[in-house]
Design a protein around this motif. Structure first.
Motif, PDB file in Angstrom:
ATOM      1  N   GLU A  13       0.995  -1.241  -0.166  1.00  0.00           N
ATOM      2  CA  GLU A  13       0.146   0.007  -0.105  1.00  0.00           C
ATOM      3  C   GLU A  13       0.864   1.419   0.033  1.00  0.00           C
ATOM      4  O   GLU A  13       1.691   1.185   0.681  1.00  0.00           O
ATOM      5  N   LYS A  17       2.420   2.913  -6.842  1.00  0.00           N
ATOM      6  CA  LYS A  17       1.928   2.339  -8.235  1.00  0.00           C
ATOM      7  C   LYS A  17       1.403   3.193  -9.074  1.00  0.00           C
ATOM      8  O   LYS A  17       1.524   3.143 -10.585  1.00  0.00           O
ATOM      9  N   GLU A  40      -6.269  -3.805 -10.954  1.00  0.00           N
ATOM     10  CA  GLU A  40      -6.922  -4.782 -10.095  1.00  0.00           C
ATOM     11  C   GLU A  40      -7.468  -4.690  -8.735  1.00  0.00           C
ATOM     12  O   GLU A  40      -6.316  -4.087  -8.285  1.00  0.00           O
ATOM     13  N   PRO A  41      -8.347  -5.113  -8.027  1.00  0.00           N
ATOM     14  CA  PRO A  41      -9.598  -5.538  -8.704  1.00  0.00           C
ATOM     15  C   PRO A  41     -10.260  -4.518  -9.289  1.00  0.00           C
ATOM     16  O   PRO A  41     -10.265  -3.239  -8.669  1.00  0.00           O
ATOM     17  N   ARG A  51     -14.795  -5.845  -6.826  1.00  0.00           N
ATOM     18  CA  ARG A  51     -14.121  -5.057  -6.010  1.00  0.00           C
ATOM     19  C   ARG A  51     -14.692  -4.415  -4.769  1.00  0.00           C
ATOM     20  O   ARG A  51     -14.086  -4.246  -3.535  1.00  0.00           O
ATOM     21  N   LEU A  55     -13.202  -5.208  -0.998  1.00  0.00           N
ATOM     22  CA  LEU A  55     -12.780  -4.142  -0.211  1.00  0.00           C
ATOM     23  C   LEU A  55     -13.513  -3.233   0.737  1.00  0.00           C
ATOM     24  O   LEU A  55     -13.321  -2.405   1.572  1.00  0.00           O
ATOM     25  N   TYR A  71     -11.033 -12.379  -5.843  1.00  0.00           N
ATOM     26  CA  TYR A  71      -9.944 -11.666  -6.698  1.00  0.00           C
ATOM     27  C   TYR A  71      -9.902 -12.438  -7.939  1.00  0.00           C
ATOM     28  O   TYR A  71      -9.545 -11.953  -8.868  1.00  0.00           O
ATOM     29  N   ARG A  75     -10.235 -11.137 -11.614  1.00  0.00           N
ATOM     30  CA  ARG A  75      -8.992 -11.172 -12.683  1.00  0.00           C
ATOM     31  C   ARG A  75      -9.377 -11.627 -13.930  1.00  0.00           C
ATOM     32  O   ARG A  75      -9.150 -11.343 -15.007  1.00  0.00           O
ATOM     33  N   ARG A  97      -1.398  -4.055 -10.383  1.00  0.00           N
ATOM     34  CA  ARG A  97      -1.730  -5.522  -9.755  1.00  0.00           C
ATOM     35  C   ARG A  97      -2.313  -6.431 -10.736  1.00  0.00           C
ATOM     36  O   ARG A  97      -3.009  -6.236 -11.543  1.00  0.00           O
ATOM     37  N   SER A 101      -0.071 -10.183  -6.619  1.00  0.00           N
ATOM     38  CA  SER A 101      -0.784  -9.645  -5.505  1.00  0.00           C
ATOM     39  C   SER A 101      -1.650 -10.927  -4.783  1.00  0.00           C
ATOM     40  O   SER A 101      -1.455 -10.838  -3.423  1.00  0.00           O
ATOM     41  N   SER A 102      -2.328 -11.796  -5.593  1.00  0.00           N
ATOM     42  CA  SER A 102      -2.978 -12.523  -4.959  1.00  0.00           C
ATOM     43  C   SER A 102      -2.092 -13.748  -4.191  1.00  0.00           C
ATOM     44  O   SER A 102      -2.120 -14.139  -3.112  1.00  0.00           O
ATOM     45  N   TYR A 105      -0.723 -11.453  -1.023  1.00  0.00           N
ATOM     46  CA  TYR A 105      -1.697 -11.010   0.074  1.00  0.00           C
ATOM     47  C   TYR A 105      -2.293 -12.309   0.488  1.00  0.00           C
ATOM     48  O   TYR A 105      -2.517 -12.540   1.675  1.00  0.00           O
ATOM     49  N   GLN A 106      -2.985 -12.964  -0.436  1.00  0.00           N
ATOM     50  CA  GLN A 106      -3.840 -14.128  -0.026  1.00  0.00           C
ATOM     51  C   GLN A 106      -2.811 -15.410   0.228  1.00  0.00           C
ATOM     52  O   GLN A 106      -2.900 -16.323   1.227  1.00  0.00           O
ATOM     53  N   ARG A 153      -6.746   8.188  -1.451  1.00  0.00           N
ATOM     54  CA  ARG A 153      -7.627   7.322  -1.707  1.00  0.00           C
ATOM     55  C   ARG A 153      -8.302   6.972  -0.352  1.00  0.00           C
ATOM     56  O   ARG A 153      -7.710   7.222   0.771  1.00  0.00           O
ATOM     57  N   ASN A 156      -9.408   1.130   3.014  1.00  0.00           N
ATOM     58  CA  ASN A 156     -10.029  -0.008   2.546  1.00  0.00           C
ATOM     59  C   ASN A 156      -9.838  -1.103   3.562  1.00  0.00           C
ATOM     60  O   ASN A 156      -9.103  -1.018   4.398  1.00  0.00           O
ATOM     61  N   LEU A 158      -8.336  -3.696   3.545  1.00  0.00           N
ATOM     62  CA  LEU A 158      -6.790  -4.436   3.573  1.00  0.00           C
ATOM     63  C   LEU A 158      -6.163  -3.504   4.395  1.00  0.00           C
ATOM     64  O   LEU A 158      -4.934  -3.754   5.184  1.00  0.00           O
TER      65      LEU A 158
HETATM   66  P1  TYD Z   1      -6.491  -0.798  -3.924  1.00  0.00           P
HETATM   67  O1  TYD Z   1      -7.335   0.378  -3.406  1.00  0.00           O
HETATM   68  O2  TYD Z   1      -6.407  -0.895  -5.468  1.00  0.00           O
HETATM   69  O3  TYD Z   1      -4.973  -0.521  -3.048  1.00  0.00           O
HETATM   70  P2  TYD Z   1      -3.559  -0.213  -3.917  1.00  0.00           P
HETATM   71  O4  TYD Z   1      -3.689   1.370  -4.104  1.00  0.00           O
HETATM   72  O5  TYD Z   1      -2.580  -0.448  -2.703  1.00  0.00           O
HETATM   73  O6  TYD Z   1      -3.322  -0.848  -4.719  1.00  0.00           O
HETATM   74  O7  TYD Z   1      -6.716  -1.884  -3.411  1.00  0.00           O
HETATM   75  C1  TYD Z   1      -6.606  -2.980  -3.572  1.00  0.00           C
HETATM   76  C2  TYD Z   1      -6.424  -3.841  -2.370  1.00  0.00           C
HETATM   77  O8  TYD Z   1      -6.427  -5.395  -2.859  1.00  0.00           O
HETATM   78  C3  TYD Z   1      -4.876  -3.758  -1.677  1.00  0.00           C
HETATM   79  O9  TYD Z   1      -4.902  -3.965  -0.510  1.00  0.00           O
HETATM   80  C4  TYD Z   1      -4.355  -5.208  -2.153  1.00  0.00           C
HETATM   81  C5  TYD Z   1      -5.599  -6.110  -2.413  1.00  0.00           C
HETATM   82  N1  TYD Z   1      -5.431  -7.300  -3.343  1.00  0.00           N
HETATM   83  C6  TYD Z   1      -5.340  -8.428  -2.683  1.00  0.00           C
HETATM   84  O10 TYD Z   1      -5.173  -8.562  -1.507  1.00  0.00           O
HETATM   85  N2  TYD Z   1      -5.168  -9.582  -3.710  1.00  0.00           N
HETATM   86  C7  TYD Z   1      -5.315  -9.293  -5.218  1.00  0.00           C
HETATM   87  O11 TYD Z   1      -5.191 -10.423  -5.793  1.00  0.00           O
HETATM   88  C8  TYD Z   1      -5.292  -8.066  -5.589  1.00  0.00           C
HETATM   89  C9  TYD Z   1      -5.357  -7.691  -7.156  1.00  0.00           C
HETATM   90  C10 TYD Z   1      -5.317  -7.022  -4.619  1.00  0.00           C
END
Ligand code: TYD
Length: 212
Positions: A13, A17, A40-41, A51, A55, A71, A75, A97, A101-102, A105-106, A153, A156, A158
């Motif tokens: 975060e 990007k 994405e998403p 999304r 989120l 996610y 995608r 992303r 990212s998946s 993060y996941q 922004r 959210n 996450l």
């Molecule tokens: P976003 O507001 O786009 O955050 P950022 O500006 O950091 O990209 O939110 C996307 C959020 O979703 C971010 O916390 C990362 C998470 N994410 C996943 O956990 N897995 C994924 O596959 C993707 C695409 C995003």
């Protein structure tokens, strides 16, 4: 596979990007490339709707596997509706992303397993992989501060994870960068934005030229 060039931008975060994507877009267009920037998403209505679910801060009951599947679903739709057609037309697609990212993060930070998440994403993407991934590396404290200070922004679901989660995210990116060194370039996002953009551009320009 396609004549286009598929470039993804990854990182935790607040690593910059969006700023980097805008700068690369400008430079690519100046070289005469057709560019599609997306994220994405989201990126198209069905994926934006997913999304919203994934989120939304109120969705605290979301199970980790549900999250991973949502996610992957977003995608899939974004890929077939937007990314693949643009690549087929020869565009450079800059995507904020993608599968990494998946994985991070996941798979890594949530602990579902990088290989398990890789599996469901292979199904979702039919193996479509970026030509190049630029990964912005920054201590999570700095990234989360940037979001708070800039108000760029909304916070959210996450973002609300603890610092330990975001530290695992950073660790996860470093891990997969080691796994895929040919594809993933790590950039030090603590540097001034202009410097990061110049380094990224050198890498992208080389790829664009080798394609011509
Ligand atoms: P976003 O507001 O786009 O955050 P950022 O500006 O950091 O990209 O939110 C996307 C959020 O979703 C971010 O916390 C990362 C998470 N994410 C996943 O956990 N897995 C994924 O596959 C993707 C695409 C995003």
């Amino acid at each position: 596979m396609s004549q286009g060039l598929f470039i993804t931008i990854e990182g935790g975060e607040g690593t910059g990007k969006t700023t980097l994507a805008a700068s690369l877009r400008e430079r690519l267009e100046a070289e005469g490339c057709a560019v599609v920037t997306t994220r994405e998403p989201g990126g198209i209505p069905i994926a934006e709707a997913i999304r919203d679910i994934v989120l939304r801060k109120e969705n605290t009951a979301m199970d980790a596997r549900t999250e991973a599947l949502l996610y992957a679903a977003a995608r899939r739709q974004h890929l077939v509706e937007k990314v693949m057609p643009a690549l087929a037309q020869g565009a450079v697609v800059l995507c904020d992303r993608f599968v990494d990212s998946s994985l991070v993060y996941q798979g890594y930070a949530r602990g579902l397993g990088i290989d398990e998440i890789g599996e469901i994403n292979r199904f979702a993407t039919e193996g479509c992989t970026p030509d190049l991934t630029l990964c912005l590396d920054l201590p999570p404290e700095a990234g989360l501060d940037r979001i708070r200070l800039s108000g760029s922004r909304e916070v959210n679901r996450l973002d609300l994870e603890g610092l330990a989660f975001h530290r695992r995210v950073r660790e996860g990116y470093r891990l997969i960068a080691k796994r895929y060194p040919q594809r993933i370039a790590m950039l030090d996002a603590a540097k001034p934005a202009a410097e990061v953009a110049a380094e990224a551009w050198a890498i992208v320009q080389a790829r664009v030229r080798s394609r011509k």
